[in-house]
Design a protein around this motif. Structure first.
Motif, PDB file in Angstrom:
ATOM      1  N   GLN A  25      -5.284  -4.212   3.252  1.00  0.00           N
ATOM      2  CA  GLN A  25      -5.514  -5.654   3.205  1.00  0.00           C
ATOM      3  C   GLN A  25      -4.960  -6.343   4.450  1.00  0.00           C
ATOM      4  N   SER A  26      -3.807  -5.881   4.930  1.00  0.00           N
ATOM      5  CA  SER A  26      -3.200  -6.491   6.114  1.00  0.00           C
ATOM      6  C   SER A  26      -3.993  -6.180   7.381  1.00  0.00           C
ATOM      7  N   THR A  27      -4.682  -5.037   7.381  1.00  0.00           N
ATOM      8  CA  THR A  27      -5.446  -4.630   8.564  1.00  0.00           C
ATOM      9  C   THR A  27      -6.837  -5.234   8.570  1.00  0.00           C
ATOM     10  N   GLU A  33      -7.828  -4.826  -0.707  1.00  0.00           N
ATOM     11  CA  GLU A  33      -6.843  -4.079  -1.490  1.00  0.00           C
ATOM     12  C   GLU A  33      -7.320  -3.798  -2.902  1.00  0.00           C
ATOM     13  N   PRO A  68      -8.794  -7.655   5.782  1.00  0.00           N
ATOM     14  CA  PRO A  68      -8.796  -8.310   4.474  1.00  0.00           C
ATOM     15  C   PRO A  68     -10.133  -8.206   3.749  1.00  0.00           C
ATOM     16  N   ALA A  96      -1.979  -2.672   0.196  1.00  0.00           N
ATOM     17  CA  ALA A  96      -1.456  -3.793   0.984  1.00  0.00           C
ATOM     18  C   ALA A  96      -1.651  -3.541   2.477  1.00  0.00           C
ATOM     19  N   TYR A  97      -1.510  -2.278   2.905  1.00  0.00           N
ATOM     20  CA  TYR A  97      -1.736  -1.955   4.318  1.00  0.00           C
ATOM     21  C   TYR A  97      -3.196  -2.202   4.705  1.00  0.00           C
ATOM     22  N   THR A 139       6.986  -0.865   1.448  1.00  0.00           N
ATOM     23  CA  THR A 139       6.494  -1.924   2.319  1.00  0.00           C
ATOM     24  C   THR A 139       5.098  -1.581   2.828  1.00  0.00           C
ATOM     25  N   VAL A 140       4.524  -2.515   3.555  1.00  0.00           N
ATOM     26  CA  VAL A 140       3.226  -2.287   4.183  1.00  0.00           C
ATOM     27  C   VAL A 140       3.310  -1.129   5.168  1.00  0.00           C
ATOM     28  N   GLU A 141       4.435  -1.010   5.862  1.00  0.00           N
ATOM     29  CA  GLU A 141       4.616   0.097   6.804  1.00  0.00           C
ATOM     30  C   GLU A 141       4.622   1.430   6.069  1.00  0.00           C
ATOM     31  N   THR A 165      -9.318  -9.370  -3.301  1.00  0.00           N
ATOM     32  CA  THR A 165      -7.925  -9.205  -3.719  1.00  0.00           C
ATOM     33  C   THR A 165      -7.799  -9.404  -5.225  1.00  0.00           C
ATOM     34  N   LYS A 199       1.128   2.253   5.357  1.00  0.00           N
ATOM     35  CA  LYS A 199       0.452   2.763   6.547  1.00  0.00           C
ATOM     36  C   LYS A 199       0.723   4.246   6.736  1.00  0.00           C
TER      37      LYS A 199
END
Length: 266
Positions: free
Chosen positions: A128-130, A87, A132, A125-126, A53-55, A135, A58
């Motif tokens: 990108q989520s933090t 990402e 952007p 992905a982490y 996952t994204v977590e 992609t 991280k």
């Protein structure tokens, strides 16, 4: 008395016997331990269906990247900020092994990646989520079905001055270099054009449209899969390698013939 001494002589063991027994014991113990460790590792390995996952990304970032790039992607004296890199850039740098950096130098060399592809995508992905940024493209851009002739022309105009007209790479200034593209994946070709890693400029859609990028990638894929129509490429380095070949073998053959004729006449 003689019988007693005879018994003692028969009962005496060789000094190597103890060492042999200890060695056999260590081998057996080591074999059992290795087998048990392998079995435990096999049972502990995650299943193919499990996804990070994204977590998870991280945690991987904090453990492996934050020392240089900061806990919040803010960067430090040892590494740039990752705000807005996206990402695609993270995947490119990690999947080609350029990051984590082994040592400071003019350029980060390509090497085997230190993470699995799943871990790389989780870290990307982490990021990108933090913050952007660029992609992944549509699969159509990477399918190699673009206009090859047009892509080859665009490559010669925009890329060949560094990467060589045959995509064999070339030297730049101050110890830097443009890498060969003979084994580069279509995704990493696109990522390099969009993110501009290291010395490479960023080719935005104003410079090269999405169709242009697709055509260039198609031309490079064609170059990777097709044999040279001219035969032996001599490293695809142009007149340098060709001149060296002629000097060594051509002139060498002429000298050998001259010596043979002279010896024959004498």
């Amino acid at each position: 008395m003689a019988r007693e001494s005879k018994r003692r002589s028969h009962g005496r063991r060789s000094p190597w016997a103890a060492a042999a027994l200890i060695g056999i014991g260590l081998l057996i113990t080591g074999g059992v331990y290795a087998g048990a460790s392998a079995a435990m590792a096999a049972t502990a390995e995650p299943s193919a269906s499990s996804t990070l996952t994204v977590e998870d990304g991280k945690l991987l970032f904090q453990a492996n990247c934050a020392t240089c790039h900061g806990l919040n992607l803010e960067g430090s004296e040892d590494g740039p900020s990752l705000y807005g890199v996206g990402e695609l850039s993270v995947e490119f740098q990690l999947a080609t092994g350029r990051m984590p950096l082994q040592m400071q130098g003019p350029q980060a060399p390509q090497k085997p990646p230190q993470f699995t592809q799943e871990q790389i995508e989780a870290i990307a992905a982490y990021v990108q989520s933090t913050s952007p940024g660029p992609t992944y493209p549509d699969p159509e851009v990477l399918d190699g079905e673009g206009d090859i002739a047009r892509g080859a022309e665009l490559f010669r105009i925009n890329c060949a001055m560094c990467h060589n007209v045959a995509a064999a790479g070339g030297a730049l200034t101050e110890g830097k270099y443009a890498p060969a593209l003979h084994t580069t994946s279509p995704l990493h070709m696109y990522a390099a054009m969009v993110t501009g890693p290291q010395n490479m400029p960023v080719f935005g859609d104003m410079n090269l449209s999405l169709e242009d990028k697709r055509d260039i990638i198609s031309a490079l894929i064609f170059l990777q899969n097709e044999e040279s129509a001219g035969g032996f490429t001599l490293g695809s380095l142009g007149p340098v390698s060709e001149g060296l070949f002629i000097w060594i073998f051509g002139i060498g053959a002429l000298i050998a013939i001259t010596v043979w004729i002279t010896a024959k006449s004498n």
